[in-house]
Design a protein around this motif. Structure first.
Motif, PDB file in Angstrom:
ATOM      1  N   LEU A  19       0.856  -1.181   0.000  1.00  0.00           N
ATOM      2  CA  LEU A  19       0.000   0.000   0.000  1.00  0.00           C
ATOM      3  C   LEU A  19       0.892   1.230   0.000  1.00  0.00           C
ATOM      4  CD1 LEU A  19      -2.716  -0.880   2.683  1.00  0.00           C
ATOM      5  CD2 LEU A  19      -3.113  -0.638   0.221  1.00  0.00           C
ATOM      6  N   ARG A  20       0.357   2.326  -0.516  1.00  0.00           N
ATOM      7  CA  ARG A  20       1.054   3.607  -0.442  1.00  0.00           C
ATOM      8  C   ARG A  20       0.145   4.616   0.227  1.00  0.00           C
ATOM      9  NH1 ARG A  20       2.691   8.136  -4.923  1.00  0.00           N
ATOM     10  NH2 ARG A  20       4.708   8.741  -4.044  1.00  0.00           N
ATOM     11  N   LEU A  21       0.541   5.051   1.401  1.00  0.00           N
ATOM     12  CA  LEU A  21      -0.226   6.045   2.140  1.00  0.00           C
ATOM     13  C   LEU A  21       0.235   7.447   1.756  1.00  0.00           C
ATOM     14  CD1 LEU A  21      -0.275   4.497   5.725  1.00  0.00           C
ATOM     15  CD2 LEU A  21      -1.694   3.937   3.732  1.00  0.00           C
ATOM     16  N   SER A  22      -0.714   8.369   1.782  1.00  0.00           N
ATOM     17  CA  SER A  22      -0.411   9.774   1.523  1.00  0.00           C
ATOM     18  C   SER A  22      -0.980  10.621   2.651  1.00  0.00           C
ATOM     19  CB  SER A  22      -1.021  10.238   0.192  1.00  0.00           C
ATOM     20  OG  SER A  22      -0.503   9.527  -0.896  1.00  0.00           O
ATOM     21  N   CYS A  23      -0.341  11.725   2.910  1.00  0.00           N
ATOM     22  CA  CYS A  23      -0.829  12.687   3.895  1.00  0.00           C
ATOM     23  C   CYS A  23      -0.595  14.073   3.335  1.00  0.00           C
ATOM     24  CB  CYS A  23      -0.100  12.520   5.215  1.00  0.00           C
ATOM     25  SG  CYS A  23      -0.347  13.896   6.373  1.00  0.00           S
ATOM     26  N   THR A  24      -1.672  14.795   3.146  1.00  0.00           N
ATOM     27  CA  THR A  24      -1.577  16.168   2.649  1.00  0.00           C
ATOM     28  C   THR A  24      -1.813  17.133   3.804  1.00  0.00           C
ATOM     29  OG1 THR A  24      -2.347  15.505   0.464  1.00  0.00           O
ATOM     30  CG2 THR A  24      -2.452  17.840   0.986  1.00  0.00           C
ATOM     31  N   ALA A  25      -0.906  18.082   3.952  1.00  0.00           N
ATOM     32  CA  ALA A  25      -0.964  19.017   5.072  1.00  0.00           C
ATOM     33  C   ALA A  25      -1.283  20.420   4.592  1.00  0.00           C
ATOM     34  CB  ALA A  25       0.369  19.018   5.815  1.00  0.00           C
ATOM     35  N   SER A  26      -2.005  21.135   5.414  1.00  0.00           N
ATOM     36  CA  SER A  26      -2.264  22.555   5.173  1.00  0.00           C
ATOM     37  C   SER A  26      -2.307  23.267   6.518  1.00  0.00           C
ATOM     38  CB  SER A  26      -3.578  22.761   4.403  1.00  0.00           C
ATOM     39  OG  SER A  26      -4.665  22.230   5.127  1.00  0.00           O
ATOM     40  N   GLY A  27      -2.070  24.568   6.480  1.00  0.00           N
ATOM     41  CA  GLY A  27      -2.108  25.347   7.722  1.00  0.00           C
ATOM     42  C   GLY A  27      -0.817  25.335   8.503  1.00  0.00           C
ATOM     43  N   ILE A  28       0.203  24.610   7.998  1.00  0.00           N
ATOM     44  CA  ILE A  28       1.520  24.600   8.634  1.00  0.00           C
ATOM     45  C   ILE A  28       2.568  24.825   7.544  1.00  0.00           C
ATOM     46  CG2 ILE A  28       0.891  23.091  10.542  1.00  0.00           C
ATOM     47  CD1 ILE A  28       2.277  20.792   8.990  1.00  0.00           C
ATOM     48  N   PRO A  29       3.717  25.386   7.915  1.00  0.00           N
ATOM     49  CA  PRO A  29       4.809  25.504   6.934  1.00  0.00           C
ATOM     50  C   PRO A  29       5.438  24.138   6.709  1.00  0.00           C
ATOM     51  CG  PRO A  29       5.517  26.315   9.063  1.00  0.00           C
ATOM     52  CD  PRO A  29       4.062  25.975   9.209  1.00  0.00           C
ATOM     53  N   PHE A  30       4.829  23.366   5.832  1.00  0.00           N
ATOM     54  CA  PHE A  30       5.176  21.952   5.687  1.00  0.00           C
ATOM     55  C   PHE A  30       6.662  21.760   5.442  1.00  0.00           C
ATOM     56  CE2 PHE A  30       4.152  17.579   4.909  1.00  0.00           C
ATOM     57  CZ  PHE A  30       5.010  17.141   3.904  1.00  0.00           C
ATOM     58  N   ARG A  31       7.232  22.561   4.551  1.00  0.00           N
ATOM     59  CA  ARG A  31       8.628  22.335   4.170  1.00  0.00           C
ATOM     60  C   ARG A  31       9.590  22.637   5.317  1.00  0.00           C
ATOM     61  NH1 ARG A  31       9.934  24.100  -0.477  1.00  0.00           N
ATOM     62  NH2 ARG A  31       7.828  24.476  -1.268  1.00  0.00           N
ATOM     63  N   MET A  32       9.115  23.251   6.357  1.00  0.00           N
ATOM     64  CA  MET A  32       9.966  23.566   7.502  1.00  0.00           C
ATOM     65  C   MET A  32       9.802  22.576   8.650  1.00  0.00           C
ATOM     66  SD  MET A  32       9.508  27.706   7.563  1.00  0.00           S
ATOM     67  CE  MET A  32      10.573  27.887   8.997  1.00  0.00           C
ATOM     68  N   ASN A  33       8.916  21.607   8.491  1.00  0.00           N
ATOM     69  CA  ASN A  33       8.604  20.671   9.563  1.00  0.00           C
ATOM     70  C   ASN A  33       9.096  19.265   9.263  1.00  0.00           C
ATOM     71  OD1 ASN A  33       6.504  21.563  11.875  1.00  0.00           O
ATOM     72  ND2 ASN A  33       6.253  22.851  10.059  1.00  0.00           N
ATOM     73  N   ALA A  34       9.854  18.709  10.198  1.00  0.00           N
ATOM     74  CA  ALA A  34      10.052  17.269  10.171  1.00  0.00           C
ATOM     75  C   ALA A  34       8.694  16.621  10.397  1.00  0.00           C
ATOM     76  CB  ALA A  34      11.038  16.850  11.254  1.00  0.00           C
ATOM     77  N   MET A  35       8.476  15.502   9.738  1.00  0.00           N
ATOM     78  CA  MET A  35       7.164  14.844   9.803  1.00  0.00           C
ATOM     79  C   MET A  35       7.316  13.379  10.175  1.00  0.00           C
ATOM     80  SD  MET A  35       4.859  17.160   9.000  1.00  0.00           S
ATOM     81  CE  MET A  35       3.424  16.140   8.628  1.00  0.00           C
ATOM     82  N   GLY A  36       6.227  12.808  10.590  1.00  0.00           N
ATOM     83  CA  GLY A  36       6.272  11.398  10.947  1.00  0.00           C
ATOM     84  C   GLY A  36       4.977  10.688  10.627  1.00  0.00           C
ATOM     85  N   TRP A  37       5.068   9.382  10.489  1.00  0.00           N
ATOM     86  CA  TRP A  37       3.903   8.501  10.421  1.00  0.00           C
ATOM     87  C   TRP A  37       3.815   7.749  11.743  1.00  0.00           C
ATOM     88  CZ3 TRP A  37      -0.015   8.314   7.067  1.00  0.00           C
ATOM     89  CH2 TRP A  37       0.151   8.865   5.793  1.00  0.00           C
ATOM     90  N   TYR A  38       2.608   7.625  12.230  1.00  0.00           N
ATOM     91  CA  TYR A  38       2.334   6.957  13.481  1.00  0.00           C
ATOM     92  C   TYR A  38       1.212   5.964  13.243  1.00  0.00           C
ATOM     93  CZ  TYR A  38       4.866  11.031  15.133  1.00  0.00           C
ATOM     94  OH  TYR A  38       5.817  11.997  15.306  1.00  0.00           O
ATOM     95  N   CYS A  39       1.091   4.972  14.125  1.00  0.00           N
ATOM     96  CA  CYS A  39      -0.004   4.032  13.972  1.00  0.00           C
ATOM     97  C   CYS A  39      -0.578   3.686  15.339  1.00  0.00           C
ATOM     98  CB  CYS A  39       0.444   2.778  13.235  1.00  0.00           C
ATOM     99  SG  CYS A  39       1.527   1.693  14.168  1.00  0.00           S
ATOM    100  N   ARG A  40      -1.840   3.302  15.310  1.00  0.00           N
ATOM    101  CA  ARG A  40      -2.518   2.806  16.512  1.00  0.00           C
ATOM    102  C   ARG A  40      -3.188   1.492  16.143  1.00  0.00           C
ATOM    103  NH1 ARG A  40      -6.257   6.857  19.330  1.00  0.00           N
ATOM    104  NH2 ARG A  40      -4.415   7.348  20.556  1.00  0.00           N
ATOM    105  N   ALA A  41      -2.646   0.420  16.676  1.00  0.00           N
ATOM    106  CA  ALA A  41      -3.216  -0.912  16.438  1.00  0.00           C
ATOM    107  C   ALA A  41      -4.354  -1.160  17.422  1.00  0.00           C
ATOM    108  CB  ALA A  41      -2.132  -1.968  16.594  1.00  0.00           C
TER     109      ALA A  41
END
Length: 118
Positions: free
Chosen positions: A18-40
């Motif tokens: 699978l390929r997950l995507s996350c689109t962000a708005s309202g934050i300076p995306f290019r200035m933020n380190a980002m992460g993927w998290y999960c809750r099983a």
């Protein structure tokens, strides 16, 4: 207003991708380190992978190393998670968030469900 919209989840057989995507708005995306998290099911949210603001460095939890690849497109304010060789234990709701807050981030989307059948 910060908005994070995850997509790309679904039901897949073990060994699939699978390929997950996350689109962000309202934050300076290019200035933020980002992460993927999960809750099983029945578990607390945990980190899966993180990426620096430039995309030049990534880190992964041991259980997904060699199977998942995190990337980002700063021009599109979009974060990706390529998930290969999926296992039933990968079943969870997956979220993206700025990694500066880690598990205590104020910013979460609705998540996308990944279900891996055996």
């Amino acid at each position: 207003q910060v908005q994070l919209v995850e997509s790309g989840g679904g039901l897949v057989q073990a060994g699939g991708s699978l390929r997950l995507s996350c689109t962000a708005s309202g934050i300076p995306f290019r200035m933020n380190a980002m992460g993927w998290y999960c809750r099983a099911p029945g578990k607390q949210r945990e980190v899966v992978a993180t990426i620096t603001s430039s995309g030049g460095d990534t880190s992964y939890v041991d259980s997904v190393k060699g199977r998942f690849t995190l990337s980002r497109d700063n021009a599109k304010s979009t974060l990706y998670l390529q998930m290969n060789s999926l296992k039933p234990e990968d079943t969870a709701v997956y979220y993206c968030s700025p990694s500066s807050g880690g598990l205590y981030s104020r910013y979460w989307g609705q998540g996308t469900q990944v279900t891996v059948s055996s």
